[in-house]
Write an enzyme that holds these catalytic residues in place. Structure first.
Site, PDB file in Angstrom:
ATOM      1  N   ASN A   1      61.112  99.132  42.227  1.00 49.23           N
ATOM      2  CA  ASN A   1      61.411  97.706  42.174  1.00 49.23           C
ATOM      3  C   ASN A   1      62.674  97.389  42.963  1.00 49.23           C
ATOM      4  O   ASN A   1      62.616  96.736  43.998  1.00 49.23           O
ATOM      5  CB  ASN A   1      61.556  97.239  40.715  1.00 49.23           C
ATOM      6  CG  ASN A   1      61.509  95.723  40.579  1.00 49.23           C
ATOM      7  OD1 ASN A   1      61.899  94.999  41.486  1.00 49.23           O
ATOM      8  ND2 ASN A   1      61.027  95.243  39.450  1.00 49.23           N
ATOM      9  N   ASP A   2      63.811  97.850  42.466  1.00 51.24           N
ATOM     10  CA  ASP A   2      65.080  97.494  43.104  1.00 51.24           C
ATOM     11  C   ASP A   2      65.141  97.942  44.557  1.00 51.24           C
ATOM     12  O   ASP A   2      65.741  97.261  45.389  1.00 51.24           O
ATOM     13  CB  ASP A   2      66.244  98.119  42.325  1.00 51.24           C
ATOM     14  CG  ASP A   2      66.331  97.585  40.903  1.00 51.24           C
ATOM     15  OD1 ASP A   2      65.962  96.420  40.683  1.00 51.24           O
ATOM     16  OD2 ASP A   2      66.756  98.339  40.008  1.00 51.24           O
TER      17      ASP A   2
END
Length: 470
Positions: free
Chosen positions: A396-397
């Site tokens: 995600n990040d």
């Protein structure tokens, strides 16, 4: 009591042990040679331990061998049973044990300096040994308490968001200055209150340094704590006049510091700000909730299978969600099926993917993914613009464009994969309800070319493989 120099063969044995440790670090630099590196490290430690036991008078050899057997047994059982998803917090826990070991050795040497050969004729500890002891116990205590906080954050028992205390920089700098000042005063005054005050302040500053560091920087923290544990061991090696501890501690400390610096550079983070306890963190951090409800498209395993069969190139971006689901084996099977159908498949690994350095590399190596298909960020990021499909599984990040556009984001400035440039993006995620470890919503979810594959990562890959085979 003067310290007597060890025989020449002892120094030679410790030198050989040090060479094995250097070969171990060299082997661990690549997944292809990591097993051999581990063997070198084990051989070096065996030589060091046996040499130390043979050349030192011990109160009870059976008790020491029993302790080694118990510790080795616990380590063997832990290594056999620990899940790869729990490896980061296990590493943090091990670092805390190294730190506490340094504290206990320093305390023992302070309480009985004659037994450790660091006392003068007047029974007082030599001034040089006091400096070594003070640094050892300070670094060890910081490593212990800092590793405890890292363990709690990695295990999900504490929020991964930065916890920013008011006046934290003043408190941290003041505490560190007090520790250094007391260590200096300890060289002229051996009062117990000085020794134990340094210990207490070091435990405190360990907590204060790690609490402000957010989840996005946690892999750097793990590497940094590894470095601290090495320096603590080296400092105590000087106190104990043990060459093997000095060599090993210096190798671990320097390699951990270099790795931390490399990772900070890869993340566009200030090395000083991270080791100073999130010095660059801002008060405006995400709450951990999605910013707003926006339209998004849901895809299926059949959609993903069809689009990847038609593609010429697919780039897979794995993350911690893949580790949680233990999806690396079925992911490799999916890639093998695609390659048999003429599709080019590559894996893109971010320096901080997962929860510790090299986390994704270890998982993919465990699944027998060929090393020549795995690429680091700087080597593959430019290829997303030509890729037909970006397949994001549990990351995600490291694919969040907010790192490039949102100056209030806790991940701002961190280089991320340009998955938004791929023609089609498949994003494997359990649900739309959560956000990444750093607590930041991701614009990739809502792009026109993105299809969200909401399911357990392993189950989704299994369904995609079935669809590809039919």
């Amino acid at each position: 009591m003067e310290h007597v120099a060890p025989p020449a063969w002892v120094m030679l044995a410790y030198l050989i042990s040090g060479v094995f440790f250097i070969l171990a670090l060299r082997g661990l630099s690549s997944p292809a040679t990591s097993q051999q590196g581990n063997r070198f490290g084990m051989a070096g430690m065996l030589i060091a331990v046996v040499t130390t036991l043979v050349t030192h008078e011990v109160a009870s050899l059976p008790e020491i061998l029993g302790a080694i057997a118990i510790g080795g047994g616990i380590g063997w059982v832990t290594a056999r049973k620990i899940a790869m998803t729990d490896m980061p917090q296990l590493v943090a826990a091990f670092h805390s044990l190294v730190g506490m070991a340094a504290v206990l050795v320093a305390a023992a040497a302070f309480l009985n300096p004659v037994a450790f050969g660091i006392a003068g004729e007047d029974g007082l500890i030599n001034p040089v040994s006091r400096v070594e002891m003070g640094l050892g116990i300070a670094i060890g205590a910081i490593t212990f308490s800092g590793s405890v906080i890292a363990f709690l954050k990695l295990a999900g028992k504490m929020s991964g968001a930065p916890i920013l205390l008011p006046l934290r920089h003043v408190i941290n700098l003041g505490t560190l200055a007090a520790i250094l000042g007391l260590i200096g005063y300890f060289t002229v005054d051996q009062s117990p209150w000085i020794f134990w005050t340094v210990t207490a302040l070091a435990f405190l500053i360990g907590f204060l340094l790690i609490i402000p560091i957010g989840g996005a920087d946690m892999p750097v923290v793990v590497s940094m704590l590894n470095s601290y544990s090495g320096w603590a061991a080296a400092a105590m090696g000087f106190t104990l006049h043990n060459t093997a501890m000095i060599i090993t501690g210096a190798l671990v400390g320097s390699s951990g510091a270099i790795l931390s610096y490399i990772m900070c550079k890869a993340m566009n983070r200030s090395f000083i700000s991270v080791i100073a306890g999130g010095f660059g963190a801002e008060a405006a951090v995400s709450s951990g909730e999605a910013k707003e409800q926006r339209p998004w498209k849901r895809g299926s395993a059949e959609d993903a299978a069809y689009m990847m069969q038609q593609a010429e190139s697919v780039i897979i971006v794995p993350g911690y969600g893949m580790a949680v689901a233990q999806a690396q084996h079925i992911l490799r099977e999916m890639a093998d099926v695609l390659k048999k159908q003429g599709v080019s498949v590559k894996y893109a690994i971010h320096p901080v993917a997962g929860r510790m350095p090299g986390h994704m590399n270890v998982l993919l190596a465990e699944a027998s993914v060929p090393y020549d298909e795995v690429f680091e960020l700087e080597d593959i990021n430019s290829e997303f613009a030509q890729a037909d499909v970006a397949f994001i599984i549990g990351a995600n990040d490291v694919v969040n464009p907010a790192a490039k556009t949102d100056k209030t984001s806790p991940i701002y400035g961190m280089p991320v994969f340009d998955v938004d440039k791929a023609k089609t993006v498949f994003f494997v995620k359990r649900s739309m309800g959560g956000v990444g470890y750093a607590g930041v919503d991701n614009d990739v979810f809502y792009m026109d070319q993105t299809m969200m594959l909401l399911a357990d990562a392993k189950k989704m890959c299994e369904d995609i493989v079935k669809a590809l085979q039919h």
